[in-house]
Design a protein around this motif. Structure first.
Motif, PDB file in Angstrom:
ATOM      1  N   LEU A   1       0.830  -1.207   0.000  1.00 19.05           N
ATOM      2  CA  LEU A   1       0.000   0.000   0.000  1.00 19.05           C
ATOM      3  C   LEU A   1       0.864   1.256   0.000  1.00 19.05           C
ATOM      4  O   LEU A   1       0.590   2.210  -0.736  1.00 19.05           O
ATOM      5  CB  LEU A   1      -0.941   0.003   1.207  1.00 19.05           C
ATOM      6  CG  LEU A   1      -2.078  -1.015   1.163  1.00 19.05           C
ATOM      7  CD1 LEU A   1      -2.824  -1.039   2.484  1.00 19.05           C
ATOM      8  CD2 LEU A   1      -3.019  -0.727   0.008  1.00 19.05           C
ATOM      9  N   LEU A   2       1.927   1.232   0.796  1.00 17.27           N
ATOM     10  CA  LEU A   2       2.844   2.366   0.816  1.00 17.27           C
ATOM     11  C   LEU A   2       3.508   2.542  -0.548  1.00 17.27           C
ATOM     12  O   LEU A   2       3.656   3.669  -1.038  1.00 17.27           O
ATOM     13  CB  LEU A   2       3.899   2.162   1.908  1.00 17.27           C
ATOM     14  CG  LEU A   2       4.882   3.311   2.116  1.00 17.27           C
ATOM     15  CD1 LEU A   2       4.148   4.589   2.494  1.00 17.27           C
ATOM     16  CD2 LEU A   2       5.895   2.937   3.192  1.00 17.27           C
ATOM     17  N   ASP A   3       3.859   1.416  -1.163  1.00 16.46           N
ATOM     18  CA  ASP A   3       4.490   1.467  -2.485  1.00 16.46           C
ATOM     19  C   ASP A   3       3.538   2.074  -3.517  1.00 16.46           C
ATOM     20  O   ASP A   3       3.956   2.812  -4.405  1.00 16.46           O
ATOM     21  CB  ASP A   3       4.923   0.061  -2.903  1.00 16.46           C
ATOM     22  CG  ASP A   3       5.983   0.049  -3.987  1.00 16.46           C
ATOM     23  OD1 ASP A   3       6.654   1.091  -4.179  1.00 16.46           O
ATOM     24  OD2 ASP A   3       6.154  -0.998  -4.630  1.00 16.46           O
ATOM     25  N   MET A   4       2.256   1.770  -3.396  1.00 17.37           N
ATOM     26  CA  MET A   4       1.271   2.286  -4.354  1.00 17.37           C
ATOM     27  C   MET A   4       1.136   3.806  -4.279  1.00 17.37           C
ATOM     28  O   MET A   4       0.835   4.451  -5.289  1.00 17.37           O
ATOM     29  CB  MET A   4      -0.101   1.635  -4.119  1.00 17.37           C
ATOM     30  CG  MET A   4      -0.171   0.214  -4.605  1.00 17.37           C
ATOM     31  SD  MET A   4      -1.733  -0.597  -4.180  1.00 17.37           S
ATOM     32  CE  MET A   4      -2.900   0.377  -5.092  1.00 17.37           C
ATOM     33  N   ILE A   5       1.352   4.352  -3.108  1.00 20.62           N
ATOM     34  CA  ILE A   5       1.200   5.804  -2.983  1.00 20.62           C
ATOM     35  C   ILE A   5       2.534   6.526  -3.166  1.00 20.62           C
ATOM     36  O   ILE A   5       2.673   7.690  -2.800  1.00 20.62           O
ATOM     37  CB  ILE A   5       0.526   6.203  -1.649  1.00 20.62           C
ATOM     38  CG1 ILE A   5       1.326   5.718  -0.443  1.00 20.62           C
ATOM     39  CG2 ILE A   5      -0.895   5.721  -1.604  1.00 20.62           C
ATOM     40  CD1 ILE A   5       0.821   6.240   0.892  1.00 20.62           C
ATOM     41  N   GLY A   6       3.517   5.816  -3.737  1.00 16.29           N
ATOM     42  CA  GLY A   6       4.767   6.472  -4.101  1.00 16.29           C
ATOM     43  C   GLY A   6       5.937   6.178  -3.199  1.00 16.29           C
ATOM     44  O   GLY A   6       6.765   7.050  -2.970  1.00 16.29           O
ATOM     45  N   GLY A   7       6.031   4.977  -2.723  1.00 16.47           N
ATOM     46  CA  GLY A   7       7.106   4.619  -1.801  1.00 16.47           C
ATOM     47  C   GLY A   7       8.492   4.572  -2.406  1.00 16.47           C
ATOM     48  O   GLY A   7       9.480   4.800  -1.737  1.00 16.47           O
TER      49      GLY A   7
ATOM     50  N   THR B   1      10.976   1.046  -0.743  1.00 13.64           N
ATOM     51  CA  THR B   1       9.706   0.431  -0.339  1.00 13.64           C
ATOM     52  C   THR B   1       9.448  -0.836  -1.149  1.00 13.64           C
ATOM     53  O   THR B   1       9.003  -1.853  -0.600  1.00 13.64           O
ATOM     54  CB  THR B   1       8.546   1.427  -0.516  1.00 13.64           C
ATOM     55  OG1 THR B   1       8.857   2.607   0.203  1.00 13.64           O
ATOM     56  CG2 THR B   1       7.243   0.854  -0.021  1.00 13.64           C
TER      57      THR B   1
ATOM     58  N   PHE C   1       2.257   2.811 -10.519  1.00 15.98           N
ATOM     59  CA  PHE C   1       1.022   2.479  -9.812  1.00 15.98           C
ATOM     60  C   PHE C   1       0.368   1.216 -10.374  1.00 15.98           C
ATOM     61  O   PHE C   1      -0.108   0.373  -9.613  1.00 15.98           O
ATOM     62  CB  PHE C   1       0.030   3.652  -9.868  1.00 15.98           C
ATOM     63  CG  PHE C   1      -1.252   3.351  -9.154  1.00 15.98           C
ATOM     64  CD1 PHE C   1      -1.336   3.464  -7.778  1.00 15.98           C
ATOM     65  CD2 PHE C   1      -2.375   2.928  -9.858  1.00 15.98           C
ATOM     66  CE1 PHE C   1      -2.509   3.165  -7.105  1.00 15.98           C
ATOM     67  CE2 PHE C   1      -3.555   2.625  -9.194  1.00 15.98           C
ATOM     68  CZ  PHE C   1      -3.622   2.743  -7.817  1.00 15.98           C
TER      69      PHE C   1
ATOM     70  N   ASP D   1       2.296  -1.830  -9.235  1.00 13.90           N
ATOM     71  CA  ASP D   1       2.104  -1.935  -7.787  1.00 13.90           C
ATOM     72  C   ASP D   1       0.697  -2.442  -7.459  1.00 13.90           C
ATOM     73  O   ASP D   1       0.515  -3.266  -6.555  1.00 13.90           O
ATOM     74  CB  ASP D   1       2.326  -0.577  -7.106  1.00 13.90           C
ATOM     75  CG  ASP D   1       3.774  -0.134  -7.144  1.00 13.90           C
ATOM     76  OD1 ASP D   1       4.663  -0.981  -7.362  1.00 13.90           O
ATOM     77  OD2 ASP D   1       4.017   1.079  -6.957  1.00 13.90           O
TER      78      ASP D   1
ATOM     79  N   GLN E   1      -0.310  -5.849  -5.565  1.00 14.70           N
ATOM     80  CA  GLN E   1      -1.191  -5.767  -4.395  1.00 14.70           C
ATOM     81  C   GLN E   1      -2.383  -6.712  -4.541  1.00 14.70           C
ATOM     82  O   GLN E   1      -2.806  -7.345  -3.571  1.00 14.70           O
ATOM     83  CB  GLN E   1      -1.652  -4.320  -4.189  1.00 14.70           C
ATOM     84  CG  GLN E   1      -2.284  -4.053  -2.852  1.00 14.70           C
ATOM     85  CD  GLN E   1      -1.300  -4.160  -1.698  1.00 14.70           C
ATOM     86  OE1 GLN E   1      -0.088  -4.132  -1.864  1.00 14.70           O
ATOM     87  NE2 GLN E   1      -1.829  -4.301  -0.506  1.00 14.70           N
TER      88      GLN E   1
END
Length: 146
Positions: free
Chosen positions: A46-52, A56, A112, A115, A119
């Protein structure tokens, strides 16, 4: 004489039932470990999806590697559980599909869309593990109630 035979059959059944319960508990432990690793991977996902970023992604895949190992152990334990249940004429047929988590694509095309696909695979694996946990718990409960 017939009474002794019945007692021996009953003892054998009870021993086999206890072996099945033990195998079920081992499978349950493996499944719960896999669930924890998948939850960690999901959180990193989830963190990776928002730009980690790359760090990440690396942490997420480290957790996915741990989860894959735990799921492989769970598959082994589920096979043993199934064998033990067969000894007492019970059937259990549940498998875990470990799948691949698109690791190379995740590193090469860290965006995204990729990712999100990773996910989704994590979510699917979590569903499979949770279903297996509930089923193994149900069978153990039934065996203990006999």
């Amino acid at each position: 004489m017939g009474n002794d035979l019945e007692k021996n059959i009953e003892k054998d059944y009870e021993r086999e039932k206890q072996e099945a319960i033990g195998a079920g508990v081992r499978a349950l432990d493996s499944l719960k470990a896999a669930s924890r690793y998948l939850e960690n991977a999901s959180n990193w996902g989830l963190l990776d999806m928002i730009g980690g970023g790359l760090f990440t992604t690396m942490l997420k895949h480290s957790k996915l590697d741990d989860a894959a190992q735990a799921m492989e152990a769970a598959r082994y334990d589920l096979r043993n559980f199934s064998k033990e249940l067969a000894d007492i004429d019970r059937r259990f047929n549940l498998s875990l599909n470990i799948g691949d988590f698109l690791e190379v694509a995740d590193y090469l095309f860290d965006n995204f869309f990729i990712d999100f696909m990773v996910q989704e695979k994590i979510t699917d694996a979590r569903r499979q593990v949770e279903t297996a946990i509930m089923e193994v718990e149900r069978i153990i409960y039934e065996l203990k109630a006999e």
